[in-house]
Scaffold this motif. Structure first.
Motif, PDB file in Angstrom:
ATOM      1  N   ASN A  12      37.178  29.603  44.690  1.00 57.29           N
ATOM      2  CA  ASN A  12      36.143  30.284  45.482  1.00 57.29           C
ATOM      3  C   ASN A  12      36.629  31.712  45.723  1.00 57.29           C
ATOM      4  O   ASN A  12      37.258  32.003  46.735  1.00 57.29           O
ATOM      5  CB  ASN A  12      35.906  29.555  46.799  1.00 57.29           C
ATOM      6  N   ILE A  13      36.354  32.597  44.778  1.00 55.83           N
ATOM      7  CA  ILE A  13      36.910  33.944  44.814  1.00 55.83           C
ATOM      8  C   ILE A  13      36.456  34.733  46.041  1.00 55.83           C
ATOM      9  O   ILE A  13      37.245  35.463  46.637  1.00 55.83           O
ATOM     10  CB  ILE A  13      36.614  34.719  43.509  1.00 55.83           C
ATOM     11  N   LYS A  14      35.220  34.580  46.458  1.00 56.12           N
ATOM     12  CA  LYS A  14      34.757  35.324  47.638  1.00 56.12           C
ATOM     13  C   LYS A  14      35.545  34.917  48.879  1.00 56.12           C
ATOM     14  O   LYS A  14      35.973  35.762  49.667  1.00 56.12           O
ATOM     15  CB  LYS A  14      33.257  35.115  47.853  1.00 56.12           C
ATOM     16  N   GLN A  15      35.758  33.627  49.065  1.00 53.92           N
ATOM     17  CA  GLN A  15      36.536  33.136  50.200  1.00 53.92           C
ATOM     18  C   GLN A  15      37.980  33.631  50.110  1.00 53.92           C
ATOM     19  O   GLN A  15      38.562  34.061  51.100  1.00 53.92           O
ATOM     20  CB  GLN A  15      36.500  31.611  50.237  1.00 53.92           C
ATOM     21  N   ALA A  16      38.563  33.593  48.919  1.00 49.51           N
ATOM     22  CA  ALA A  16      39.946  34.032  48.744  1.00 49.51           C
ATOM     23  C   ALA A  16      40.094  35.520  49.042  1.00 49.51           C
ATOM     24  O   ALA A  16      41.021  35.934  49.738  1.00 49.51           O
ATOM     25  CB  ALA A  16      40.429  33.724  47.329  1.00 49.51           C
ATOM     26  N   VAL A  17      39.183  36.342  48.529  1.00 48.00           N
ATOM     27  CA  VAL A  17      39.258  37.779  48.770  1.00 48.00           C
ATOM     28  C   VAL A  17      39.107  38.075  50.257  1.00 48.00           C
ATOM     29  O   VAL A  17      39.869  38.866  50.826  1.00 48.00           O
ATOM     30  CB  VAL A  17      38.213  38.536  47.926  1.00 48.00           C
ATOM     31  N   GLN A  18      38.160  37.421  50.911  1.00 46.63           N
ATOM     32  CA  GLN A  18      37.982  37.632  52.351  1.00 46.63           C
ATOM     33  C   GLN A  18      39.245  37.239  53.121  1.00 46.63           C
ATOM     34  O   GLN A  18      39.659  37.926  54.052  1.00 46.63           O
ATOM     35  CB  GLN A  18      36.775  36.845  52.871  1.00 46.63           C
ATOM     36  N   PHE A  19      39.864  36.140  52.736  1.00 44.43           N
ATOM     37  CA  PHE A  19      41.099  35.690  53.376  1.00 44.43           C
ATOM     38  C   PHE A  19      42.188  36.756  53.241  1.00 44.43           C
ATOM     39  O   PHE A  19      42.820  37.135  54.223  1.00 44.43           O
ATOM     40  CB  PHE A  19      41.571  34.364  52.771  1.00 44.43           C
ATOM     41  N   LEU A  26      43.840  44.882  54.003  1.00 46.54           N
ATOM     42  CA  LEU A  26      43.400  45.805  52.960  1.00 46.54           C
ATOM     43  C   LEU A  26      41.987  45.452  52.523  1.00 46.54           C
ATOM     44  O   LEU A  26      41.559  44.308  52.681  1.00 46.54           O
ATOM     45  CB  LEU A  26      44.327  45.735  51.742  1.00 46.54           C
ATOM     46  N   THR A  27      41.294  46.411  51.947  1.00 43.03           N
ATOM     47  CA  THR A  27      39.961  46.166  51.406  1.00 43.03           C
ATOM     48  C   THR A  27      40.068  46.021  49.893  1.00 43.03           C
ATOM     49  O   THR A  27      40.701  46.851  49.231  1.00 43.03           O
ATOM     50  CB  THR A  27      39.013  47.329  51.751  1.00 43.03           C
ATOM     51  N   ALA A  28      39.454  44.995  49.373  1.00 47.24           N
ATOM     52  CA  ALA A  28      39.507  44.734  47.933  1.00 47.24           C
ATOM     53  C   ALA A  28      38.557  45.654  47.178  1.00 47.24           C
ATOM     54  O   ALA A  28      37.506  46.038  47.684  1.00 47.24           O
ATOM     55  CB  ALA A  28      39.137  43.281  47.646  1.00 47.24           C
ATOM     56  N   GLN A  29      38.953  45.975  45.967  1.00 47.14           N
ATOM     57  CA  GLN A  29      38.053  46.653  45.040  1.00 47.14           C
ATOM     58  C   GLN A  29      37.575  45.603  44.049  1.00 47.14           C
ATOM     59  O   GLN A  29      38.384  44.973  43.361  1.00 47.14           O
ATOM     60  CB  GLN A  29      38.750  47.789  44.301  1.00 47.14           C
ATOM     61  N   TRP A  30      36.272  45.398  43.995  1.00 47.39           N
ATOM     62  CA  TRP A  30      35.674  44.422  43.087  1.00 47.39           C
ATOM     63  C   TRP A  30      35.367  45.118  41.763  1.00 47.39           C
ATOM     64  O   TRP A  30      34.723  46.158  41.739  1.00 47.39           O
ATOM     65  CB  TRP A  30      34.393  43.848  43.681  1.00 47.39           C
ATOM     66  N   TYR A  31      35.827  44.507  40.651  1.00 48.80           N
ATOM     67  CA  TYR A  31      35.539  45.034  39.323  1.00 48.80           C
ATOM     68  C   TYR A  31      34.409  44.263  38.666  1.00 48.80           C
ATOM     69  O   TYR A  31      33.620  44.838  37.923  1.00 48.80           O
ATOM     70  CB  TYR A  31      36.794  44.999  38.456  1.00 48.80           C
ATOM     71  N   THR A  32      34.361  42.958  38.890  1.00 47.57           N
ATOM     72  CA  THR A  32      33.256  42.101  38.455  1.00 47.57           C
ATOM     73  C   THR A  32      33.113  41.030  39.527  1.00 47.57           C
ATOM     74  O   THR A  32      33.932  40.955  40.456  1.00 47.57           O
ATOM     75  CB  THR A  32      33.539  41.400  37.094  1.00 47.57           C
ATOM     76  N   GLU A  33      32.117  40.164  39.390  1.00 41.34           N
ATOM     77  CA  GLU A  33      31.980  39.084  40.374  1.00 41.34           C
ATOM     78  C   GLU A  33      33.104  38.062  40.263  1.00 41.34           C
ATOM     79  O   GLU A  33      33.270  37.224  41.140  1.00 41.34           O
ATOM     80  CB  GLU A  33      30.627  38.391  40.227  1.00 41.34           C
ATOM     81  N   ASP A  34      33.907  38.155  39.215  1.00 40.22           N
ATOM     82  CA  ASP A  34      35.005  37.229  38.982  1.00 40.22           C
ATOM     83  C   ASP A  34      36.385  37.856  39.131  1.00 40.22           C
ATOM     84  O   ASP A  34      37.401  37.201  38.868  1.00 40.22           O
ATOM     85  CB  ASP A  34      34.908  36.620  37.577  1.00 40.22           C
ATOM     86  N   PHE A  35      36.461  39.127  39.547  1.00 39.79           N
ATOM     87  CA  PHE A  35      37.769  39.787  39.593  1.00 39.79           C
ATOM     88  C   PHE A  35      37.789  40.914  40.620  1.00 39.79           C
ATOM     89  O   PHE A  35      36.931  41.800  40.606  1.00 39.79           O
ATOM     90  CB  PHE A  35      38.125  40.354  38.219  1.00 39.79           C
ATOM     91  N   ILE A  45      47.534  42.862  44.337  1.00 36.31           N
ATOM     92  CA  ILE A  45      47.225  41.443  44.315  1.00 36.31           C
ATOM     93  C   ILE A  45      45.862  41.332  43.663  1.00 36.31           C
ATOM     94  O   ILE A  45      44.857  41.811  44.202  1.00 36.31           O
ATOM     95  CB  ILE A  45      47.207  40.834  45.726  1.00 36.31           C
ATOM     96  N   ALA A  46      45.850  40.755  42.486  1.00 35.82           N
ATOM     97  CA  ALA A  46      44.613  40.545  41.755  1.00 35.82           C
ATOM     98  C   ALA A  46      44.125  39.137  42.052  1.00 35.82           C
ATOM     99  O   ALA A  46      44.925  38.203  42.115  1.00 35.82           O
ATOM    100  CB  ALA A  46      44.846  40.725  40.255  1.00 35.82           C
TER     101      ALA A  46
END
Length: 131
Positions: A12-19, A26-35, A45-46
């Motif tokens: 669950n990438i959205k949950q992981a990134v939010q965590f 830090l704020t994530a930079q999204w490159y695609t909906e999967d990365f 941290i990718a």
């Protein structure tokens, strides 16, 4: 050779990134909906979805790497971090404890079960090592 990135594969990438955004501030930079990536001045941290593993080959979607890997973060005060993280982490494995090698350590799990260690050097030797 230079270590530049650590990649976490998540169901669950959205949950992981939010965590991770909340855990490390830090704020994530999204490159695609999967990365997505969270970058510091020393490492990124990718975070990739399980779908990204198919790009590397067959039968790589399922991994149990979390059973023998710990992702570690040097923090200024592990006891303060514990107060902040205990409501966020899916499981606190070890409350802040001073380890024999001189670090005060907090061990917990992210939403995918990966082990995370927040630590603060407290012995003279450990403080010297990380200064």
């Amino acid at each position: 050779m230079k270590l530049t990135s650590l990649r976490i594969i998540s169901k669950n990438i959205k949950q992981a990134v939010q965590f991770y955004e909340k855990a490390i501030g830090l704020t994530a930079q999204w490159y695609t909906e999967d990365f997505a990536e969270l970058s510091t001045n020393t490492i990124s941290i990718a975070i990739g979805s399980t779908r990204t593993m198919k790009m590397f080959g067959e039968n790589l979607e399922e991994s149990a790497g979390y059973q023998n890997t710990i992702i570690e973060f040097l923090v200024s005060n592990v006891d303060e971090e514990y107060e902040r993280i205990k409501g966020l982490a899916s499981q606190v494995v070890q409350e802040p404890t001073t380890m024999p090698w001189g670090n005060r350590s907090l061990l917990f799990r992210d939403p995918d079960g990966n082990l995370i260690n927040f630590f603060t050097p407290v012995s003279v030797e450990a403080i010297q090592k990380f200064n």
